[in-house]
Motif scaffolding. Structure first.
Motif, mmCIF file in Angstrom:
data_model
loop_
_atom_site.group_PDB
_atom_site.id
_atom_site.type_symbol
_atom_site.label_atom_id
_atom_site.label_comp_id
_atom_site.label_asym_id
_atom_site.label_seq_id
_atom_site.Cartn_x
_atom_site.Cartn_y
_atom_site.Cartn_z
ATOM 1 N N ASN A 80 0.825 -1.209 0.000
ATOM 2 C CA ASN A 80 0.000 0.000 0.000
ATOM 3 C C ASN A 80 0.866 1.268 0.000
ATOM 4 N N GLY A 161 2.134 1.652 3.663
ATOM 5 C CA GLY A 161 1.361 2.889 3.752
ATOM 6 C C GLY A 161 2.159 4.151 3.489
ATOM 7 N N SER A 268 -5.834 3.547 -2.981
ATOM 8 C CA SER A 268 -6.304 2.554 -2.008
ATOM 9 C C SER A 268 -7.674 2.033 -2.411
#
Ligand code: MG
Length: 278
Positions: A80, A161, A268
């Motif tokens: 991600n 992330g 996302s």
């Protein structure tokens, strides 16, 4: 070696004299060892690969790079991590833009991969902000490629992330052709450059997901036409957004952060979609 432009390989470099001028340098003696005739026929006595071989080599290099870039994209998606490939001419303000962005965006972990031919100078500037950074030095190379990125990922080990900025080598030519696995290319130009830059480097502007025009605080002092530039950008890449900003004054930076947030959200959302299908 870059078969696209021939950098790093003198055999494919081509030198063109743009206009006829007097080769008598007023008494300076240029001894090149082999000849005193500077009016020779360019093209006949230089070693060039035949055009077809050059194109085949270029296709092979780009095909190999595209494959590695797909692996990078998968690697980033699995974590991600949303990556942006920052390109510009030298001096447009990429590093300064990143320094300010790192200082002002604190809701997300940021990491940077710096690309320059030589020195650790930009990586040291990023490091001073407290941000995770690695430097890639390309030596004679004029662009980052997907294989260099793969190795930089290992050295950087970005957390899941992370918002990852890849600062490419300052050059609007070859970086247009080399996919690194990024979500999007962000092209930075500045108002101290010509309004016609998009027309001169159309491949880069065609590949752009966003065009930033930096140093707008200098608009009163330079001959740069924002409307005309936008028109040129759109003539090459009709859907792309052009964002005038001044990293120095902070003007327009909020729109840059909005754009990044929108892209991260879209990334996302597309990941969720992949998970749903699986
Ligand atoms: Mg820089």
């Amino acid at each position: 070696m870059c078969a696209t432009c021939g950098c790093g390989n003198d055999a494919t470099a081509m030198i063109t004299v743009p206009h006829d001028h007097d080769h008598d340098h007023g008494g300076h003696h240029h001894d090149h060892g082999d000849s005193h005739d500077h009016h020779h026929d360019h093209g006949a006595d230089h070693m060039h690969l035949p055009v077809t071989e050059t194109i085949t080599l270029e296709q092979k290099i780009l095909a190999k790079n595209d494959l590695l870039a797909r692996h990078n994209r998968d690697w980033l998606e699995q974590r991600n991590i949303v990556a942006f490939n920052m390109t510009s001419s030298p001096g447009a303000g990429k590093t300064t833009l990143l320094e300010r962005t790192i200082g002002e965006l604190d809701e997300v972990p940021i990491a940077v991969i710096e690309g320059d031919q030589e020195t650790l100078l930009d990586a040291e500037r990023i490091k001073a902000t407290g941000c995770a950074v690695v430097q890639i030095n390309t030596g004679a190379g004029c662009h980052l490629d997907a294989d260099m990125l793969r190795r930089a990922f290992d050295a950087l080990a970005p957390a899941p992330g992370t918002l990852l900025f890849i600062e490419n080598v300052g050059n609007l030519v070859c970086p247009a052709l080399f996919d690194l696995g990024e979500r999007s290319k962000v092209v930075v130009i500045s108002v101290t450059e010509g309004t016609d830059k998009p027309l001169k480097y159309p491949h880069m502007f065609a590949a752009a997901g966003l065009v930033i025009v930096n140093k707008t605080d200098l608009l009163p002092y330079v001959d740069f036409d924002l409307d005309k530039c936008r028109e040129y950008v759109r003539s090459i890449n009709p859907g792309v957004e052009m964002l005038p900003i001044s990293v120095t004054t902070g003007d327009g930076m909020a729109r840059w952060y909005d754009w990044l947030a929108k892209e991260r959200f879209a990334a996302s959302a597309s990941l969720d979609h992949v998970v749903e299908r699986a």
